[in-house]
Design an enzyme around this catalytic site. Structure first.
Site, mmCIF file in Angstrom:
data_model
loop_
_atom_site.group_PDB
_atom_site.id
_atom_site.type_symbol
_atom_site.label_atom_id
_atom_site.label_comp_id
_atom_site.label_asym_id
_atom_site.label_seq_id
_atom_site.Cartn_x
_atom_site.Cartn_y
_atom_site.Cartn_z
ATOM 1 N N ASP A 98 0.864 -1.169 0.000
ATOM 2 C CA ASP A 98 0.000 0.000 0.000
ATOM 3 C C ASP A 98 0.904 1.224 0.000
ATOM 4 O OD1 ASP A 98 -2.711 1.072 0.426
ATOM 5 O OD2 ASP A 98 -3.023 -0.770 1.566
ATOM 6 N N ASP A 207 -3.043 4.411 -2.458
ATOM 7 C CA ASP A 207 -4.125 4.782 -1.548
ATOM 8 C C ASP A 207 -4.696 6.167 -1.879
ATOM 9 O OD1 ASP A 207 -5.515 4.298 1.071
ATOM 10 O OD2 ASP A 207 -4.518 6.185 1.526
ATOM 11 N N GLU A 256 -7.306 3.552 -6.653
ATOM 12 C CA GLU A 256 -8.568 3.554 -5.929
ATOM 13 C C GLU A 256 -9.353 4.798 -6.330
ATOM 14 O OE1 GLU A 256 -8.240 4.440 -1.784
ATOM 15 O OE2 GLU A 256 -9.848 3.087 -1.221
ATOM 16 N N HIS A 334 -10.590 -3.653 3.561
ATOM 17 C CA HIS A 334 -10.494 -3.272 4.985
ATOM 18 C C HIS A 334 -11.361 -2.063 5.330
ATOM 19 C CE1 HIS A 334 -7.856 -0.829 2.602
ATOM 20 N NE2 HIS A 334 -7.772 0.040 3.588
ATOM 21 N N ASP A 335 -12.082 -1.532 4.376
ATOM 22 C CA ASP A 335 -12.915 -0.354 4.627
ATOM 23 C C ASP A 335 -14.410 -0.660 4.653
ATOM 24 O OD1 ASP A 335 -10.676 1.317 4.719
ATOM 25 O OD2 ASP A 335 -10.743 1.730 2.564
HETATM 26 C C1 GLC Z 1 -8.104 4.750 1.866
HETATM 27 C C2 GLC Z 1 -7.884 3.506 2.690
HETATM 28 C C3 GLC Z 1 -8.405 3.729 4.072
HETATM 29 C C4 GLC Z 1 -7.664 4.887 4.699
HETATM 30 C C5 GLC Z 1 -7.738 6.122 3.821
HETATM 31 C C6 GLC Z 1 -6.759 7.149 4.271
HETATM 32 O O1 GLC Z 1 -9.435 5.023 1.649
HETATM 33 O O2 GLC Z 1 -8.434 2.390 2.073
HETATM 34 O O3 GLC Z 1 -8.309 2.600 4.877
HETATM 35 O O4 GLC Z 1 -8.201 5.174 5.952
HETATM 36 O O5 GLC Z 1 -7.462 5.841 2.471
HETATM 37 O O6 GLC Z 1 -5.438 6.764 4.001
#
Ligand code: GLC
Ligand code: CA
Length: 567
Positions: A98, A207, A256, A334-335
Protein backbone atom coordinates in the site's frame (compact mmCIF):
# COMPACT_ATOMS: atom_id res chain seq x y z
CA UNK A 1 -1.25 -6.64 -25.76
CA UNK A 2 0.87 -9.54 -24.47
CA UNK A 3 -0.46 -10.99 -21.23
CA UNK A 4 0.99 -9.31 -18.16
CA UNK A 5 1.68 -11.34 -15.01
CA UNK A 6 -1.05 -9.63 -13.03
CA UNK A 7 -3.69 -10.80 -15.51
CA UNK A 8 -3.03 -14.38 -14.48
CA UNK A 9 -2.68 -13.82 -10.78
CA UNK A 10 -4.97 -14.05 -7.77
CA UNK A 11 -4.36 -11.54 -4.99
CA UNK A 12 -4.79 -11.98 -1.25
CA UNK A 13 -5.13 -8.82 0.85
CA UNK A 14 -3.53 -9.00 4.27
CA UNK A 15 -4.43 -6.51 6.97
CA UNK A 16 -1.00 -6.69 8.54
CA UNK A 17 -1.93 -5.74 12.07
CA UNK A 18 -4.42 -8.58 12.34
CA UNK A 19 -3.03 -11.44 10.33
CA UNK A 20 -0.38 -13.25 12.36
CA UNK A 21 1.64 -12.18 15.38
CA UNK A 22 5.00 -13.93 15.81
CA UNK A 23 6.65 -12.10 18.72
CA UNK A 24 3.85 -12.18 21.28
CA UNK A 25 3.07 -8.46 21.39
CA UNK A 26 -0.49 -8.99 20.18
CA UNK A 27 0.18 -7.25 16.86
CA UNK A 28 0.43 -8.93 13.48
CA UNK A 29 3.84 -8.55 11.82
CA UNK A 30 5.90 -9.15 8.69
CA UNK A 31 7.33 -12.39 10.05
CA UNK A 32 3.72 -13.49 10.46
CA UNK A 33 3.09 -12.99 6.75
CA UNK A 34 6.23 -15.00 5.98
CA UNK A 35 4.99 -17.76 8.28
CA UNK A 36 1.71 -17.94 6.37
CA UNK A 37 2.98 -17.65 2.79
CA UNK A 38 2.61 -21.39 2.26
CA UNK A 39 -0.94 -21.25 3.59
CA UNK A 40 -1.76 -18.52 1.08
CA UNK A 41 -0.08 -20.34 -1.79
CA UNK A 42 -1.90 -23.54 -0.92
CA UNK A 43 -5.20 -21.71 -1.38
CA UNK A 44 -4.19 -21.06 -4.98
CA UNK A 45 -2.99 -17.49 -4.53
CA UNK A 46 0.27 -16.03 -5.78
CA UNK A 47 0.20 -12.33 -4.95
CA UNK A 48 -0.06 -10.78 -1.50
CA UNK A 49 -1.03 -7.16 -0.93
CA UNK A 50 -0.08 -5.96 2.52
CA UNK A 51 -1.68 -2.97 4.19
CA UNK A 52 0.74 -0.17 5.20
CA UNK A 53 3.87 -1.34 6.99
CA UNK A 54 5.57 2.05 7.32
CA UNK A 55 6.64 3.74 10.52
CA UNK A 56 3.54 5.46 11.87
CA UNK A 57 1.89 6.75 15.06
CA UNK A 58 -1.02 4.49 14.00
CA UNK A 59 -3.81 7.00 14.15
CA UNK A 60 -5.29 5.24 11.10
CA UNK A 61 -3.36 1.97 11.45
CA UNK A 62 -0.47 3.04 9.29
CA UNK A 63 -2.26 5.09 6.65
CA UNK A 64 -0.72 7.96 8.61
CA UNK A 65 2.94 7.65 7.68
CA UNK A 66 5.73 9.14 9.80
CA UNK A 67 8.63 7.72 7.79
CA UNK A 68 8.03 6.38 4.28
CA UNK A 69 11.38 4.61 4.12
CA UNK A 70 11.14 2.59 7.28
CA UNK A 71 9.09 -0.22 8.74
CA UNK A 72 6.96 0.33 11.83
CA UNK A 73 8.57 -1.37 14.86
CA UNK A 74 5.09 -2.85 15.42
CA UNK A 75 5.62 -4.89 12.24
CA UNK A 76 9.37 -5.57 12.30
CA UNK A 77 12.39 -4.14 10.53
CA UNK A 78 13.53 -3.37 7.03
CA UNK A 79 15.36 -6.70 7.12
CA UNK A 80 12.08 -8.46 7.86
CA UNK A 81 10.59 -6.72 4.86
CA UNK A 82 13.48 -7.84 2.67
CA UNK A 83 13.04 -11.36 4.02
CA UNK A 84 9.35 -11.24 3.10
CA UNK A 85 10.26 -10.27 -0.45
CA UNK A 86 12.83 -13.00 -0.85
CA UNK A 87 10.64 -15.68 0.78
CA UNK A 88 7.76 -14.72 -1.49
CA UNK A 89 9.91 -14.58 -4.61
CA UNK A 90 11.44 -17.96 -3.77
CA UNK A 91 7.89 -19.35 -3.95
CA UNK A 92 7.15 -17.54 -7.21
CA UNK A 93 4.85 -15.23 -5.32
CA UNK A 94 4.63 -11.44 -5.59
CA UNK A 95 4.31 -8.76 -2.94
CA UNK A 96 2.51 -5.51 -3.49
CA UNK A 97 2.39 -2.76 -0.89
CA UNK A 98 0.00 0.00 0.00
CA UNK A 99 1.53 3.35 -0.94
CA UNK A 100 0.05 6.39 0.72
CA UNK A 101 0.42 9.35 -1.59
CA UNK A 102 -2.31 11.76 -0.55
CA UNK A 103 -1.15 12.64 2.97
CA UNK A 104 1.40 12.02 5.69
CA UNK A 105 1.18 11.77 9.45
CA UNK A 106 1.23 15.07 11.36
CA UNK A 107 4.34 13.57 12.98
CA UNK A 108 6.17 13.29 9.67
CA UNK A 109 9.30 15.51 9.70
CA UNK A 110 7.92 17.46 6.72
CA UNK A 111 4.85 18.45 8.70
CA UNK A 112 6.78 19.14 11.90
CA UNK A 113 8.79 21.70 9.92
CA UNK A 114 5.76 23.03 8.05
CA UNK A 115 3.68 23.80 11.12
CA UNK A 116 6.43 25.48 13.14
CA UNK A 117 7.65 28.93 11.97
CA UNK A 118 10.74 28.60 14.19
CA UNK A 119 11.81 25.30 12.61
CA UNK A 120 15.01 25.70 10.50
CA UNK A 121 13.35 23.95 7.52
CA UNK A 122 10.02 25.75 7.84
CA UNK A 123 10.23 27.59 4.53
CA UNK A 124 11.24 24.44 2.66
CA UNK A 125 8.30 22.40 3.91
CA UNK A 126 5.53 24.89 4.54
CA UNK A 127 4.15 24.43 1.02
CA UNK A 128 4.29 20.66 1.23
CA UNK A 129 0.86 20.99 2.81
CA UNK A 130 -2.29 23.01 2.19
CA UNK A 131 -2.85 26.06 4.39
CA UNK A 132 -5.67 28.56 4.45
CA UNK A 133 -6.31 31.62 6.60
CA UNK A 134 -9.38 31.74 8.83
CA UNK A 135 -12.60 32.97 7.24
CA UNK A 136 -14.36 35.84 9.00
CA UNK A 137 -17.99 35.13 9.79
CA UNK A 138 -20.82 37.66 9.84
CA UNK A 139 -20.01 38.58 13.42
CA UNK A 140 -16.40 39.28 12.45
CA UNK A 141 -15.06 36.17 14.21
CA UNK A 142 -12.49 33.87 12.66
CA UNK A 143 -13.82 30.52 11.47
CA UNK A 144 -12.76 27.49 9.46
CA UNK A 145 -12.01 28.34 5.81
CA UNK A 146 -14.88 26.14 4.56
CA UNK A 147 -17.43 23.69 5.94
CA UNK A 148 -15.93 20.75 4.06
CA UNK A 149 -16.41 17.44 5.86
CA UNK A 150 -13.64 14.85 6.16
CA UNK A 151 -14.13 11.22 5.15
CA UNK A 152 -13.92 10.35 8.81
CA UNK A 153 -16.74 12.64 9.83
CA UNK A 154 -15.36 15.94 11.28
CA UNK A 155 -14.13 19.14 9.62
CA UNK A 156 -11.36 18.94 7.02
CA UNK A 157 -9.60 21.87 8.72
CA UNK A 158 -7.51 22.06 11.87
CA UNK A 159 -6.20 25.30 13.29
CA UNK A 160 -2.47 25.67 13.83
CA UNK A 161 -1.90 28.51 16.37
CA UNK A 162 1.79 29.25 15.60
CA UNK A 163 0.99 30.08 11.97
CA UNK A 164 -2.53 31.37 12.67
CA UNK A 165 -4.04 29.38 9.85
CA UNK A 166 -5.65 26.03 9.11
CA UNK A 167 -4.27 22.95 7.38
CA UNK A 168 -6.39 20.68 5.21
CA UNK A 169 -6.96 17.02 6.04
CA UNK A 170 -9.61 15.08 4.18
CA UNK A 171 -9.12 12.17 6.60
CA UNK A 172 -8.16 12.57 10.28
CA UNK A 173 -6.55 15.68 11.79
CA UNK A 174 -3.41 13.58 12.17
CA UNK A 175 -3.25 13.08 8.40
CA UNK A 176 -2.49 16.44 6.73
CA UNK A 177 -2.94 16.39 2.94
CA UNK A 178 0.11 16.88 0.77
CA UNK A 179 0.13 19.71 -1.74
CA UNK A 180 0.63 17.95 -5.07
CA UNK A 181 0.75 21.24 -6.92
CA UNK A 182 4.15 21.76 -5.33
CA UNK A 183 6.81 20.19 -7.61
CA UNK A 184 9.02 19.52 -4.57
CA UNK A 185 6.30 17.24 -3.15
CA UNK A 186 6.21 15.25 -6.34
CA UNK A 187 9.99 14.91 -6.35
CA UNK A 188 9.96 13.75 -2.72
CA UNK A 189 7.17 11.23 -3.27
CA UNK A 190 8.87 9.84 -6.36
CA UNK A 191 12.00 9.24 -4.32
CA UNK A 192 9.95 7.35 -1.74
CA UNK A 193 8.35 5.14 -4.38
CA UNK A 194 11.71 4.53 -6.03
CA UNK A 195 13.06 3.35 -2.68
CA UNK A 196 10.54 0.49 -2.55
CA UNK A 197 10.95 -0.36 -6.21
CA UNK A 198 14.69 -0.68 -5.66
CA UNK A 199 14.03 -3.08 -2.78
CA UNK A 200 12.10 -5.30 -5.18
CA UNK A 201 8.38 -4.87 -4.53
CA UNK A 202 6.14 -6.11 -7.35
CA UNK A 203 3.61 -3.33 -7.26
CA UNK A 204 1.62 -0.77 -5.36
CA UNK A 205 -1.91 -0.10 -4.36
CA UNK A 206 -2.07 3.68 -4.49
CA UNK A 207 -4.12 4.78 -1.55
CA UNK A 208 -6.70 7.56 -1.95
CA UNK A 209 -5.26 8.26 -5.37
CA UNK A 210 -8.24 10.21 -6.70
CA UNK A 211 -7.91 12.92 -4.05
CA UNK A 212 -4.50 14.33 -4.96
CA UNK A 213 -5.88 17.54 -6.46
CA UNK A 214 -8.01 20.07 -4.53
CA UNK A 215 -10.10 23.01 -5.58
CA UNK A 216 -7.80 25.84 -4.56
CA UNK A 217 -10.62 28.40 -4.69
CA UNK A 218 -11.83 26.70 -1.51
CA UNK A 219 -15.52 27.46 -2.11
CA UNK A 220 -17.94 27.11 0.75
CA UNK A 221 -19.70 23.70 0.63
CA UNK A 222 -20.92 20.96 2.91
CA UNK A 223 -19.78 18.21 2.69
CA UNK A 224 -17.84 19.48 -0.34
CA UNK A 225 -16.41 16.13 -1.50
CA UNK A 226 -16.44 17.38 -5.09
CA UNK A 227 -13.77 19.90 -4.16
CA UNK A 228 -11.24 17.25 -3.21
CA UNK A 229 -12.20 14.20 -5.29
CA UNK A 230 -11.68 13.26 -8.94
CA UNK A 231 -10.55 16.72 -10.07
CA UNK A 232 -9.04 16.67 -13.58
CA UNK A 233 -5.54 17.64 -12.53
CA UNK A 234 -4.97 14.58 -10.35
CA UNK A 235 -4.62 12.56 -13.57
CA UNK A 236 -1.56 14.61 -14.42
CA UNK A 237 0.11 13.69 -11.15
CA UNK A 238 -0.67 10.02 -11.63
CA UNK A 239 0.63 10.07 -15.15
CA UNK A 240 3.82 11.70 -13.98
CA UNK A 241 4.32 8.88 -11.47
CA UNK A 242 3.48 6.22 -13.97
CA UNK A 243 5.81 7.39 -16.72
CA UNK A 244 8.69 8.01 -14.34
CA UNK A 245 8.34 4.99 -12.07
CA UNK A 246 5.73 2.41 -12.95
CA UNK A 247 6.04 1.82 -16.67
CA UNK A 248 9.80 1.24 -16.72
CA UNK A 249 9.29 -1.75 -14.39
CA UNK A 250 7.01 -4.77 -14.59
CA UNK A 251 4.84 -3.60 -11.70
CA UNK A 252 1.18 -3.95 -10.88
CA UNK A 253 -0.39 -0.61 -10.00
CA UNK A 254 -3.82 -0.66 -8.43
CA UNK A 255 -5.58 2.64 -8.02
CA UNK A 256 -8.57 3.55 -5.93
CA UNK A 257 -11.43 5.74 -7.15
CA UNK A 258 -14.69 5.04 -5.41
CA UNK A 259 -17.17 6.39 -7.93
CA UNK A 260 -15.32 6.64 -11.24
CA UNK A 261 -17.39 6.98 -14.42
CA UNK A 262 -16.73 4.73 -17.43
CA UNK A 263 -14.66 7.40 -19.13
CA UNK A 264 -12.64 8.11 -16.03
CA UNK A 265 -12.09 4.42 -15.39
CA UNK A 266 -10.65 3.93 -18.88
CA UNK A 267 -8.50 6.97 -18.40
CA UNK A 268 -7.16 5.44 -15.17
CA UNK A 269 -6.83 1.86 -16.19
CA UNK A 270 -7.53 1.32 -19.88
CA UNK A 271 -4.78 -0.55 -21.74
CA UNK A 272 -3.56 2.67 -23.28
CA UNK A 273 -3.72 4.61 -20.02
CA UNK A 274 -0.58 5.85 -18.30
CA UNK A 275 -1.89 5.73 -14.76
CA UNK A 276 -2.83 2.33 -13.30
CA UNK A 277 -3.28 -1.27 -14.39
CA UNK A 278 -6.29 -2.00 -12.23
CA UNK A 279 -8.91 0.25 -10.74
CA UNK A 280 -10.74 -0.41 -7.51
CA UNK A 281 -14.16 1.22 -7.46
CA UNK A 282 -16.84 0.80 -4.80
CA UNK A 283 -19.94 0.58 -6.96
CA UNK A 284 -21.09 -2.83 -5.73
CA UNK A 285 -20.12 -2.17 -2.13
CA UNK A 286 -22.98 -0.39 -0.43
CA UNK A 287 -26.00 -1.70 -2.31
CA UNK A 288 -28.13 -1.70 0.83
CA UNK A 289 -28.42 1.88 2.05
CA UNK A 290 -31.61 3.12 3.64
CA UNK A 291 -31.80 6.67 2.29
CA UNK A 292 -34.55 7.60 4.75
CA UNK A 293 -32.39 7.08 7.82
CA UNK A 294 -30.98 10.38 9.02
CA UNK A 295 -29.98 9.31 12.50
CA UNK A 296 -27.16 7.02 11.34
CA UNK A 297 -27.04 8.31 7.75
CA UNK A 298 -25.03 7.50 4.65
CA UNK A 299 -23.10 4.23 4.64
CA UNK A 300 -24.19 3.66 8.26
CA UNK A 301 -27.87 3.29 7.30
CA UNK A 302 -28.38 -0.40 6.69
CA UNK A 303 -31.32 -1.19 4.43
CA UNK A 304 -32.27 -4.17 2.33
CA UNK A 305 -29.87 -5.47 -0.30
CA UNK A 306 -30.58 -4.37 -3.87
CA UNK A 307 -29.46 -7.43 -5.82
CA UNK A 308 -30.08 -5.81 -9.19
CA UNK A 309 -27.71 -3.00 -8.30
CA UNK A 310 -24.90 -5.43 -7.50
CA UNK A 311 -25.41 -7.42 -10.70
CA UNK A 312 -25.66 -4.31 -12.83
CA UNK A 313 -22.42 -3.06 -11.41
CA UNK A 314 -20.57 -6.30 -12.23
CA UNK A 315 -22.11 -6.45 -15.70
CA UNK A 316 -21.29 -2.82 -16.37
CA UNK A 317 -17.64 -3.10 -15.39
CA UNK A 318 -17.15 -6.25 -17.41
CA UNK A 319 -18.47 -4.34 -20.37
CA UNK A 320 -16.46 -1.17 -19.69
CA UNK A 321 -13.18 -3.04 -19.68
CA UNK A 322 -13.98 -5.61 -22.37
CA UNK A 323 -10.96 -5.54 -24.74
CA UNK A 324 -9.96 -2.15 -23.37
CA UNK A 325 -8.67 -2.92 -19.94
CA UNK A 326 -8.77 -5.44 -17.15
CA UNK A 327 -11.25 -5.99 -14.33
CA UNK A 328 -10.48 -6.36 -10.69
CA UNK A 329 -12.89 -8.50 -8.67
CA UNK A 330 -13.43 -8.24 -4.97
CA UNK A 331 -16.23 -8.42 -2.47
CA UNK A 332 -14.78 -6.09 0.12
CA UNK A 333 -11.60 -4.73 1.64
CA UNK A 334 -10.49 -3.27 4.98
CA UNK A 335 -12.92 -0.35 4.63
CA UNK A 336 -16.18 -2.27 4.40
CA UNK A 337 -18.05 -4.79 6.55
CA UNK A 338 -17.38 -8.51 6.22
CA UNK A 339 -19.14 -9.74 3.10
CA UNK A 340 -20.96 -12.69 4.67
CA UNK A 341 -22.51 -10.35 7.26
CA UNK A 342 -23.15 -7.63 4.71
CA UNK A 343 -24.74 -9.44 1.75
CA UNK A 344 -25.14 -12.93 3.18
CA UNK A 345 -26.33 -14.23 6.51
CA UNK A 346 -23.83 -14.75 9.31
CA UNK A 347 -26.30 -16.65 11.50
CA UNK A 348 -28.48 -19.52 10.18
CA UNK A 349 -27.15 -19.62 6.62
CA UNK A 350 -23.54 -18.78 7.32
CA UNK A 351 -21.85 -21.46 5.21
CA UNK A 352 -24.48 -21.52 2.50
CA UNK A 353 -24.48 -17.77 1.95
CA UNK A 354 -20.67 -17.55 2.06
CA UNK A 355 -20.52 -20.17 -0.70
CA UNK A 356 -23.20 -18.41 -2.71
CA UNK A 357 -21.14 -15.21 -2.58
CA UNK A 358 -18.02 -17.11 -3.62
CA UNK A 359 -19.79 -18.69 -6.63
CA UNK A 360 -21.07 -15.29 -7.70
CA UNK A 361 -17.64 -13.69 -7.71
CA UNK A 362 -14.88 -16.19 -8.30
CA UNK A 363 -15.87 -17.48 -11.71
CA UNK A 364 -16.00 -14.00 -13.22
CA UNK A 365 -13.23 -12.81 -15.55
CA UNK A 366 -10.59 -10.45 -14.16
CA UNK A 367 -8.04 -10.47 -11.35
CA UNK A 368 -9.60 -11.34 -7.98
CA UNK A 369 -8.62 -10.02 -4.59
CA UNK A 370 -9.52 -12.30 -1.68
CA UNK A 371 -9.65 -10.45 1.61
CA UNK A 372 -7.99 -12.28 4.51
CA UNK A 373 -10.49 -14.36 6.49
CA UNK A 374 -13.07 -14.25 3.70
CA UNK A 375 -12.02 -17.79 2.82
CA UNK A 376 -13.44 -19.03 6.13
CA UNK A 377 -16.43 -16.71 6.21
CA UNK A 378 -15.22 -14.41 8.99
CA UNK A 379 -18.06 -12.18 10.17
CA UNK A 380 -18.69 -8.69 11.52
CA UNK A 381 -17.73 -7.98 15.13
CA UNK A 382 -19.75 -9.05 18.15
CA UNK A 383 -18.53 -6.12 20.28
CA UNK A 384 -20.76 -4.76 23.02
CA UNK A 385 -18.57 -1.93 24.38
CA UNK A 386 -17.59 1.18 22.50
CA UNK A 387 -14.08 0.68 23.90
CA UNK A 388 -13.77 -2.62 21.99
CA UNK A 389 -13.59 -0.65 18.74
CA UNK A 390 -10.31 0.71 17.42
CA UNK A 391 -10.97 2.68 14.25
CA UNK A 392 -10.47 6.45 14.37
CA UNK A 393 -13.65 6.87 12.33
CA UNK A 394 -15.83 5.04 14.85
CA UNK A 395 -15.47 7.58 17.61
CA UNK A 396 -16.24 10.67 15.55
CA UNK A 397 -19.24 8.99 13.99
CA UNK A 398 -20.56 7.66 17.31
CA UNK A 399 -20.60 11.31 18.48
CA UNK A 400 -22.41 12.35 15.31
CA UNK A 401 -25.07 9.63 15.78
CA UNK A 402 -25.69 10.75 19.36
CA UNK A 403 -26.02 14.33 18.16
CA UNK A 404 -28.58 13.20 15.60
CA UNK A 405 -30.59 11.73 18.47
CA UNK A 406 -29.53 8.06 18.27
CA UNK A 407 -29.82 5.91 21.39
CA UNK A 408 -26.62 4.22 22.49
CA UNK A 409 -27.85 0.82 21.23
CA UNK A 410 -28.85 2.18 17.83
CA UNK A 411 -25.43 3.74 17.44
CA UNK A 412 -23.71 0.52 18.56
CA UNK A 413 -25.72 -1.53 16.09
CA UNK A 414 -24.77 0.83 13.25
CA UNK A 415 -21.13 0.34 14.20
CA UNK A 416 -21.48 -3.44 14.37
CA UNK A 417 -23.14 -3.47 10.98
CA UNK A 418 -21.06 -0.99 9.06
CA UNK A 419 -17.79 0.17 10.59
CA UNK A 420 -14.39 -0.67 9.21
CA UNK A 421 -13.32 -2.56 12.34
CA UNK A 422 -15.65 -5.35 11.23
CA UNK A 423 -13.10 -6.34 8.61
CA UNK A 424 -10.05 -5.88 10.82
CA UNK A 425 -10.34 -8.41 13.64
CA UNK A 426 -7.55 -10.95 14.19
CA UNK A 427 -7.40 -13.81 11.72
CA UNK A 428 -9.13 -16.90 13.08
CA UNK A 429 -6.57 -19.64 12.62
CA UNK A 430 -7.87 -22.01 15.31
CA UNK A 431 -10.11 -22.26 18.37
CA UNK A 432 -7.47 -21.40 20.99
CA UNK A 433 -8.09 -18.34 23.20
CA UNK A 434 -6.51 -15.83 20.82
CA UNK A 435 -7.52 -17.79 17.72
CA UNK A 436 -3.94 -18.78 16.87
CA UNK A 437 -3.30 -15.17 15.95
CA UNK A 438 -1.12 -14.49 18.97
CA UNK A 439 -0.15 -15.96 22.32
CA UNK A 440 -0.69 -12.53 23.90
CA UNK A 441 -3.82 -10.40 24.17
CA UNK A 442 -4.42 -9.08 20.63
CA UNK A 443 -4.46 -5.34 19.89
CA UNK A 444 -8.07 -5.78 18.95
CA UNK A 445 -10.52 -8.30 20.35
CA UNK A 446 -10.85 -11.59 18.52
CA UNK A 447 -14.38 -12.32 17.34
CA UNK A 448 -16.12 -14.62 19.81
CA UNK A 449 -17.15 -16.98 17.02
CA UNK A 450 -13.56 -18.10 16.38
CA UNK A 451 -14.24 -21.35 18.22
CA UNK A 452 -16.59 -22.30 15.35
CA UNK A 453 -15.21 -20.30 12.47
CA UNK A 454 -11.49 -20.97 12.02
CA UNK A 455 -9.01 -22.30 9.49
CA UNK A 456 -8.04 -25.42 11.43
CA UNK A 457 -11.60 -26.72 11.68
CA UNK A 458 -12.47 -25.90 8.09
CA UNK A 459 -9.35 -27.55 6.72
CA UNK A 460 -10.67 -30.81 8.16
CA UNK A 461 -14.16 -30.48 6.69
CA UNK A 462 -14.42 -31.50 3.05
CA UNK A 463 -17.29 -29.13 2.27
CA UNK A 464 -16.22 -26.13 4.33
CA UNK A 465 -16.02 -22.55 3.09
CA UNK A 466 -12.22 -22.81 3.11
CA UNK A 467 -12.29 -25.97 0.97
CA UNK A 468 -14.66 -24.31 -1.45
CA UNK A 469 -12.41 -21.30 -1.84
CA UNK A 470 -9.47 -23.57 -2.45
CA UNK A 471 -11.40 -25.60 -5.03
CA UNK A 472 -12.76 -22.54 -6.83
CA UNK A 473 -9.44 -20.71 -6.90
CA UNK A 474 -7.66 -23.76 -8.29
CA UNK A 475 -10.44 -24.28 -10.82
CA UNK A 476 -10.07 -20.65 -11.77
CA UNK A 477 -6.36 -21.12 -12.48
CA UNK A 478 -6.80 -24.38 -14.31
CA UNK A 479 -9.64 -23.07 -16.47
CA UNK A 480 -7.96 -19.66 -16.95
CA UNK A 481 -11.18 -17.99 -15.84
CA UNK A 482 -9.34 -14.69 -15.37
CA UNK A 483 -9.43 -14.60 -19.19
CA UNK A 484 -12.98 -15.96 -19.61
CA UNK A 485 -15.87 -14.34 -21.47
CA UNK A 486 -18.94 -13.65 -19.42
CA UNK A 487 -22.64 -13.29 -20.16
CA UNK A 488 -25.06 -12.12 -17.48
CA UNK A 489 -28.72 -13.12 -17.46
CA UNK A 490 -31.88 -11.55 -16.05
CA UNK A 491 -30.26 -8.42 -14.63
CA UNK A 492 -33.69 -7.18 -13.53
CA UNK A 493 -34.50 -10.24 -11.45
CA UNK A 494 -34.64 -9.19 -7.83
CA UNK A 495 -33.26 -12.41 -6.37
CA UNK A 496 -31.26 -14.31 -8.96
CA UNK A 497 -27.59 -13.76 -9.75
CA UNK A 498 -26.97 -15.66 -13.00
CA UNK A 499 -24.03 -15.71 -15.38
CA UNK A 500 -22.18 -17.95 -17.75
CA UNK A 501 -18.44 -17.87 -18.29
CA UNK A 502 -16.14 -19.63 -20.72
CA UNK A 503 -13.19 -21.57 -19.39
CA UNK A 504 -10.38 -23.47 -21.10
CA UNK A 505 -12.19 -26.81 -21.19
CA UNK A 506 -15.73 -26.03 -20.00
CA UNK A 507 -18.34 -23.32 -19.89
CA UNK A 508 -19.68 -22.61 -16.41
CA UNK A 509 -23.14 -21.43 -15.53
CA UNK A 510 -23.77 -19.98 -12.07
CA UNK A 511 -27.35 -19.69 -10.85
CA UNK A 512 -27.66 -18.24 -7.37
CA UNK A 513 -30.44 -17.10 -5.12
CA UNK A 514 -28.85 -14.01 -3.58
CA UNK A 515 -31.58 -13.61 -0.94
CA UNK A 516 -32.88 -15.19 2.26
CA UNK A 517 -36.27 -15.93 0.63
CA UNK A 518 -37.03 -19.00 -1.47
CA UNK A 519 -36.82 -18.32 -5.21
CA UNK A 520 -38.33 -19.74 -8.40
CA UNK A 521 -36.12 -19.42 -11.41
CA UNK A 522 -37.13 -21.03 -14.71
CA UNK A 523 -34.19 -23.09 -15.93
CA UNK A 524 -35.69 -24.30 -19.22
CA UNK A 525 -33.30 -23.97 -22.12
CA UNK A 526 -30.61 -22.31 -19.99
CA UNK A 527 -29.30 -25.59 -18.63
CA UNK A 528 -29.96 -27.66 -21.73
CA UNK A 529 -26.37 -28.72 -22.41
CA UNK A 530 -25.24 -28.46 -18.83
CA UNK A 531 -24.79 -30.82 -15.91
CA UNK A 532 -24.66 -29.84 -12.28
CA UNK A 533 -21.06 -29.44 -11.18
CA UNK A 534 -21.43 -28.30 -7.57
CA UNK A 535 -24.01 -26.72 -5.26
CA UNK A 536 -24.01 -25.21 -1.80
CA UNK A 537 -26.91 -27.30 -0.49
CA UNK A 538 -27.05 -31.05 0.03
CA UNK A 539 -28.96 -33.02 -2.62
CA UNK A 540 -29.43 -30.04 -4.91
CA UNK A 541 -31.94 -30.85 -7.66
CA UNK A 542 -30.20 -29.98 -10.90
CA UNK A 543 -33.43 -29.49 -12.83
CA UNK A 544 -35.53 -27.87 -10.15
CA UNK A 545 -36.55 -24.24 -10.62
CA UNK A 546 -36.98 -23.96 -6.86
CA UNK A 547 -34.07 -22.51 -4.95
CA UNK A 548 -33.85 -22.47 -1.15
CA UNK A 549 -32.67 -19.22 0.54
CA UNK A 550 -29.12 -18.51 -0.68
CA UNK A 551 -29.04 -21.73 -2.69
CA UNK A 552 -26.53 -21.55 -5.51
CA UNK A 553 -25.51 -24.03 -8.19
CA UNK A 554 -22.71 -24.19 -10.69
CA UNK A 555 -23.45 -26.13 -13.85
CA UNK A 556 -20.92 -26.90 -16.52
CA UNK A 557 -20.65 -28.12 -20.01
CA UNK A 558 -17.61 -29.30 -21.90
CA UNK A 559 -16.66 -27.46 -25.06
CA UNK A 560 -17.36 -29.46 -28.16
CA UNK A 561 -14.07 -28.47 -29.63
CA UNK A 562 -12.12 -30.01 -26.79
CA UNK A 563 -14.42 -32.87 -25.83
CA UNK A 564 -12.86 -35.52 -28.04
CA UNK A 565 -9.39 -34.57 -26.89
CA UNK A 566 -10.49 -34.83 -23.28
CA UNK A 567 -11.95 -38.35 -23.43
C1 GLC B 1 -8.10 4.75 1.87
C2 GLC B 1 -7.88 3.51 2.69
C3 GLC B 1 -8.41 3.73 4.07
C4 GLC B 1 -7.66 4.89 4.70
C5 GLC B 1 -7.74 6.12 3.82
C6 GLC B 1 -6.76 7.15 4.27
O1 GLC B 1 -9.43 5.02 1.65
O2 GLC B 1 -8.43 2.39 2.07
O3 GLC B 1 -8.31 2.60 4.88
O4 GLC B 1 -8.20 5.17 5.95
O5 GLC B 1 -7.46 5.84 2.47
O6 GLC B 1 -5.44 6.76 4.00
CA1 CA C 1 3.99 -8.85 16.63
Amino acid sequence: MPTRWWQDTIIYQVYLRSFQDTNADGIGDLQGVIKRLDYVRDLGIDTVWISPHFDSPMDDNGYDVRDFCNVSPDYGTLDDFKALLSEAHARNMKIIIDMIVNHTSDEHPWFLAAKDPTHPDHTTFRDFYIWQPPRMNDQGNPERPTSWVSWFGGSTWTYNPPTNDYYLHIFSAKMPDLNWRNPAVRVAMKAVIQFWIDLGVDGFRLDASNHLEKNWDFPEANPGYEHFSNLPKHHEYLEELSRALFEPYDLLIIGEAGSASREEALRYAGYDSHEFNLLIHFEHCWADIDEANNVTPGKWAKGSVDVTKIKRSFAKWQQVFANQGWNVLYWHNHDQPRIVSHYGDDAIHHRRSALMLAYCLYLLPGTPIVYYGEEIGMTNVDYTDLSDFRDVEVFTEYGNFKQNGAHHETAMQALRDRCRDNARTPMQWDDSPHAGFSTATPWMKVNGNHSDINVKTQQKQPDSIWQTYKTLLHLRKHERLNHGKVTFYTLDHEQAFVYCVTGKTHDYLVIANFTDKPMRYPLDSLIKDYTLYVANVKNAQAKSPRFAPFEARIYRHQHNRTSSAMI
